[in-house]
Structure formats: structure tokens, C-alpha cells
Design a protein around this motif. Sequence first.
Motif, PDB file in Angstrom:
ATOM      1  N   LYS A 111      32.566  42.323  30.496  1.00 16.38           N
ATOM      2  CA  LYS A 111      33.331  42.803  31.647  1.00 16.38           C
ATOM      3  C   LYS A 111      32.420  43.519  32.637  1.00 16.38           C
ATOM      4  O   LYS A 111      31.640  44.396  32.259  1.00 16.38           O
ATOM      5  CB  LYS A 111      34.454  43.744  31.199  1.00 16.38           C
ATOM      6  CG  LYS A 111      35.378  44.191  32.341  1.00 16.38           C
ATOM      7  CD  LYS A 111      36.491  45.093  31.850  1.00 16.38           C
ATOM      8  CE  LYS A 111      37.528  44.302  31.084  1.00 16.38           C
ATOM      9  NZ  LYS A 111      38.701  45.141  30.739  1.00 16.38           N
ATOM     10  N   ILE A 112      32.549  43.132  33.898  1.00 10.73           N
ATOM     11  CA  ILE A 112      31.795  43.715  34.997  1.00 10.73           C
ATOM     12  C   ILE A 112      32.777  44.348  35.974  1.00 10.73           C
ATOM     13  O   ILE A 112      33.799  43.732  36.330  1.00 10.73           O
ATOM     14  CB  ILE A 112      30.970  42.630  35.725  1.00 10.73           C
ATOM     15  CG1 ILE A 112      29.991  41.963  34.755  1.00 10.73           C
ATOM     16  CG2 ILE A 112      30.253  43.206  36.944  1.00 10.73           C
ATOM     17  CD1 ILE A 112      29.633  40.561  35.130  1.00 10.73           C
ATOM     18  N   TYR A 113      32.495  45.570  36.401  1.00 12.93           N
ATOM     19  CA  TYR A 113      33.301  46.210  37.442  1.00 12.93           C
ATOM     20  C   TYR A 113      32.528  46.078  38.741  1.00 12.93           C
ATOM     21  O   TYR A 113      31.526  46.754  38.965  1.00 12.93           O
ATOM     22  CB  TYR A 113      33.583  47.673  37.114  1.00 12.93           C
ATOM     23  CG  TYR A 113      34.662  48.264  38.006  1.00 12.93           C
ATOM     24  CD1 TYR A 113      36.002  48.001  37.747  1.00 12.93           C
ATOM     25  CD2 TYR A 113      34.333  49.046  39.110  1.00 12.93           C
ATOM     26  CE1 TYR A 113      37.008  48.516  38.557  1.00 12.93           C
ATOM     27  CE2 TYR A 113      35.320  49.558  39.924  1.00 12.93           C
ATOM     28  CZ  TYR A 113      36.654  49.286  39.645  1.00 12.93           C
ATOM     29  OH  TYR A 113      37.639  49.790  40.467  1.00 12.93           O
ATOM     30  N   ALA A 130      27.474  47.004  41.653  1.00 11.49           N
ATOM     31  CA  ALA A 130      27.995  47.277  42.995  1.00 11.49           C
ATOM     32  C   ALA A 130      27.736  46.153  43.991  1.00 11.49           C
ATOM     33  O   ALA A 130      28.464  46.022  44.980  1.00 11.49           O
ATOM     34  CB  ALA A 130      27.399  48.585  43.526  1.00 11.49           C
ATOM     35  N   HIS A 131      26.722  45.331  43.764  1.00 10.57           N
ATOM     36  CA  HIS A 131      26.377  44.265  44.702  1.00 10.57           C
ATOM     37  C   HIS A 131      27.488  43.221  44.730  1.00 10.57           C
ATOM     38  O   HIS A 131      27.964  42.781  43.698  1.00 10.57           O
ATOM     39  CB  HIS A 131      25.051  43.621  44.291  1.00 10.57           C
ATOM     40  CG  HIS A 131      24.399  42.815  45.368  1.00 10.57           C
ATOM     41  ND1 HIS A 131      24.905  41.623  45.830  1.00 10.57           N
ATOM     42  CD2 HIS A 131      23.262  43.033  46.086  1.00 10.57           C
ATOM     43  CE1 HIS A 131      24.117  41.139  46.765  1.00 10.57           C
ATOM     44  NE2 HIS A 131      23.111  41.982  46.940  1.00 10.57           N
ATOM     45  N   LYS A 132      27.908  42.795  45.904  1.00  7.69           N
ATOM     46  CA  LYS A 132      28.964  41.786  46.035  1.00  7.69           C
ATOM     47  C   LYS A 132      28.525  40.477  45.384  1.00  7.69           C
ATOM     48  O   LYS A 132      27.404  40.003  45.597  1.00  7.69           O
ATOM     49  CB  LYS A 132      29.294  41.549  47.507  1.00  7.69           C
ATOM     50  CG  LYS A 132      30.462  40.583  47.738  1.00  7.69           C
ATOM     51  CD  LYS A 132      30.800  40.480  49.202  1.00  7.69           C
ATOM     52  CE  LYS A 132      31.874  39.438  49.454  1.00  7.69           C
ATOM     53  NZ  LYS A 132      33.123  39.729  48.716  1.00  7.69           N
ATOM     54  N   GLY A 179      40.914  41.351  40.240  1.00  7.05           N
ATOM     55  CA  GLY A 179      40.671  42.477  41.129  1.00  7.05           C
ATOM     56  C   GLY A 179      39.190  42.796  41.167  1.00  7.05           C
ATOM     57  O   GLY A 179      38.350  41.917  41.380  1.00  7.05           O
ATOM     58  N   ALA A 180      38.851  44.057  40.933  1.00  7.26           N
ATOM     59  CA  ALA A 180      37.436  44.456  40.914  1.00  7.26           C
ATOM     60  C   ALA A 180      36.748  44.043  39.622  1.00  7.26           C
ATOM     61  O   ALA A 180      35.516  44.069  39.542  1.00  7.26           O
ATOM     62  CB  ALA A 180      37.323  45.968  41.108  1.00  7.26           C
ATOM     63  N   ASN A 181      37.510  43.665  38.606  1.00  9.31           N
ATOM     64  CA  ASN A 181      36.936  43.259  37.326  1.00  9.31           C
ATOM     65  C   ASN A 181      36.584  41.782  37.315  1.00  9.31           C
ATOM     66  O   ASN A 181      37.376  40.932  37.747  1.00  9.31           O
ATOM     67  CB  ASN A 181      37.920  43.545  36.182  1.00  9.31           C
ATOM     68  CG  ASN A 181      38.017  45.010  35.851  1.00  9.31           C
ATOM     69  OD1 ASN A 181      37.011  45.649  35.558  1.00  9.31           O
ATOM     70  ND2 ASN A 181      39.220  45.564  35.914  1.00  9.31           N
ATOM     71  N   ILE A 182      35.400  41.488  36.819  1.00 11.78           N
ATOM     72  CA  ILE A 182      34.977  40.110  36.579  1.00 11.78           C
ATOM     73  C   ILE A 182      34.689  39.991  35.093  1.00 11.78           C
ATOM     74  O   ILE A 182      33.868  40.731  34.554  1.00 11.78           O
ATOM     75  CB  ILE A 182      33.729  39.750  37.393  1.00 11.78           C
ATOM     76  CG1 ILE A 182      34.021  39.879  38.900  1.00 11.78           C
ATOM     77  CG2 ILE A 182      33.264  38.333  37.060  1.00 11.78           C
ATOM     78  CD1 ILE A 182      32.800  39.777  39.760  1.00 11.78           C
ATOM     79  N   GLN A 183      35.395  39.088  34.441  1.00 10.74           N
ATOM     80  CA  GLN A 183      35.247  38.929  32.991  1.00 10.74           C
ATOM     81  C   GLN A 183      34.598  37.589  32.688  1.00 10.74           C
ATOM     82  O   GLN A 183      35.116  36.543  33.074  1.00 10.74           O
ATOM     83  CB  GLN A 183      36.613  39.024  32.314  1.00 10.74           C
ATOM     84  CG  GLN A 183      36.549  39.036  30.798  1.00 10.74           C
ATOM     85  CD  GLN A 183      37.854  39.545  30.216  1.00 10.74           C
ATOM     86  OE1 GLN A 183      38.064  40.742  30.075  1.00 10.74           O
ATOM     87  NE2 GLN A 183      38.734  38.636  29.857  1.00 10.74           N
ATOM     88  N   LEU A 184      33.462  37.638  32.005  1.00 11.20           N
ATOM     89  CA  LEU A 184      32.775  36.430  31.567  1.00 11.20           C
ATOM     90  C   LEU A 184      33.185  36.152  30.128  1.00 11.20           C
ATOM     91  O   LEU A 184      32.984  36.989  29.245  1.00 11.20           O
ATOM     92  CB  LEU A 184      31.262  36.609  31.668  1.00 11.20           C
ATOM     93  CG  LEU A 184      30.722  37.053  33.037  1.00 11.20           C
ATOM     94  CD1 LEU A 184      29.204  37.104  33.014  1.00 11.20           C
ATOM     95  CD2 LEU A 184      31.205  36.148  34.145  1.00 11.20           C
ATOM     96  N   GLU A 185      33.790  35.001  29.893  1.00  9.49           N
ATOM     97  CA  GLU A 185      34.322  34.645  28.579  1.00  9.49           C
ATOM     98  C   GLU A 185      33.487  33.499  28.015  1.00  9.49           C
ATOM     99  O   GLU A 185      33.479  32.403  28.562  1.00  9.49           O
ATOM    100  CB  GLU A 185      35.789  34.254  28.694  1.00  9.49           C
ATOM    101  CG  GLU A 185      36.654  35.350  29.299  1.00  9.49           C
ATOM    102  CD  GLU A 185      38.114  34.978  29.431  1.00  9.49           C
ATOM    103  OE1 GLU A 185      38.467  33.820  29.079  1.00  9.49           O
ATOM    104  OE2 GLU A 185      38.910  35.821  29.880  1.00  9.49           O
ATOM    105  N   ILE A 186      32.787  33.767  26.902  1.00  5.62           N
ATOM    106  CA  ILE A 186      31.830  32.818  26.337  1.00  5.62           C
ATOM    107  C   ILE A 186      32.223  32.487  24.902  1.00  5.62           C
ATOM    108  O   ILE A 186      32.349  33.378  24.065  1.00  5.62           O
ATOM    109  CB  ILE A 186      30.401  33.393  26.364  1.00  5.62           C
ATOM    110  CG1 ILE A 186      30.051  33.867  27.777  1.00  5.62           C
ATOM    111  CG2 ILE A 186      29.391  32.375  25.881  1.00  5.62           C
ATOM    112  CD1 ILE A 186      29.521  35.260  27.827  1.00  5.62           C
TER     113      ILE A 186
END
Length: 277
Positions: A111-113, A130-132, A179-186
Motif C-alpha cells: 500500500k502506497i499513500y 508524495a510524487h504524483k 483515492g490517495a491510496n494505491i494498492q499493488l496486489e501481487i
Amino acid sequence: MGKSLHTLTHGWQYQIKPATVQCIVGDALTKITKLGRKELGLVGASRTDAGVHAWGQVAHFTTPFFFDQLESLHAGLNGVLPPDIRVREVAAVKTDFHARYSALKKTYHYKIYNDAIMDPFQNLYAYHFAHKLNIDVMRQAAKYFIGQHDFSAFITMSRGGLPTDPRREIFRFDVVKMGANIQLEIEGSGFFYKQVRNMVALLLEIGKEAVPAEVVFDVLASCDRRTLARHCIIVPPQGLCLMSVTYATTDLETPPGSPTACYGRQPQISKCTLVYY
């Protein structure tokens, strides 16, 4: 400020100081069963690193007797474990079941915020970046990992050195934005030491458009950890969580007569599913 309950940051693999999840669960089993650590032989499906969480860690242990019922064992374990470890399930399994070697696939989430300011309530469970990020190009690059590959370039050297067979198969690699969360599912057949965190690190560089998506092919083909190091550094552990371990249905079949008493004539192998933060 109150004392944080988030104390288990030293990984799964057994060591006494600082205490690990395997050590603490093993001590709880010893207290409940009155058996020694070596006799129980507690084994986990995944040797999660320090700071990594688990919702679906699986472990097995052996007892020289059958339990009449498993409810008291389950309640007893959760009664003596610290609040950031819980046993979710206890089941009897066949004597040839092995939590690690019987596993068919494992699923991890990272999980990345992704926002300018970190949400303090997610600080322990997500990596603040923080980087887009360009989600579309990350999704494209993630697909390049799918299939069987030599992952030598993504393995951080452990004390045991590089594995004799560095190949693993990735079945699914999804990039989910919430939203602001990016979830990488592997999801894969298995993962090497810090492999997932190294894969995530490269995807983040691709997402910030520092390198093209096709760099995945170049790094994989190099079979050299130094090639990856030219593009990124490993991401921290707190965003990573072991979500599930999958086994063949036949491996999870309950032996006849379980969990009724066996009169001490044969050992009982038990599987437990753990969650820890």
C-alpha cells in the motif's frame, strides 16, 4: 501519549531478542500445550521481514496427541498472545501437510499513500510517496512481470546467498487506486528475499516517469541486482502485507476422526492462520 501496541517489527523468523512473531507464537503454544519448542516444530508459510504485516500467514505445528476439540486451544492462544497478533483459524491437517512447501501460491499487497501530506492513521501500514504517479503506466509495467521469470535482479542477497533456482511465476499483478491510496496486489508461486519490495520500487520509478515501463524487461533480462540498483532503491517494509497463502484442497482435508481424541497413538498436525501487525 499512550504506549503504542505496534511492537512486532522484527519479522517472522525465530530469534529470542528482539522477539519475532514465530518466537512469540511458539511461546504461546508452549504455554498452552506444555510442549517444548522443538517438539512443536512451528513452521510458517512465509518468512516475512521485519516491519512487514500479515493478514493470512499460515503455520503448522505437531503435537503427540489429538485435541478433543480446538475451540479451547484457539481461545487459549489468543488469550496469551499480545494484542497485535491473533490466531484467526486452527484446523487439523494431514501429516504430510507443510505450511511452506505445500503452498501453491501467495498473495501480497503493498500500500502506497500518494499525496503531499501523509495520513497519520495509515503511517504504520502504508508508504508515503508524495510524487504524483501515472497509474496507467504503472499498470502497463506491472503486466510485464506476469509469467515465469528469472528474478535474480530483484533478489536482495541474504545470508544464504542467491537461490539455486531463481525462477518464480507471477500469476497476477494489479495496481488498484482508491483515492490517495494505491494498492499493488501481487500473486505468485512464491517470492524471494525482498523481491516484492524491489518490484514495487521499480514500479514507483516508472510511475513517476523517471524510467519507461519497458525497463522491466531490461532488468529481468540482466539477471543482475546491480542493474535494478541503477534505477531505484528498495521501498520500506511497512506498506507490505501477506494477504493469503493458497493450498490444494486435498492438502487441507481434515483427517478422519479429527479433532476428536486419538488416544495418544499418533501425532496430530495442526494448521493455524495468523494475523499480525
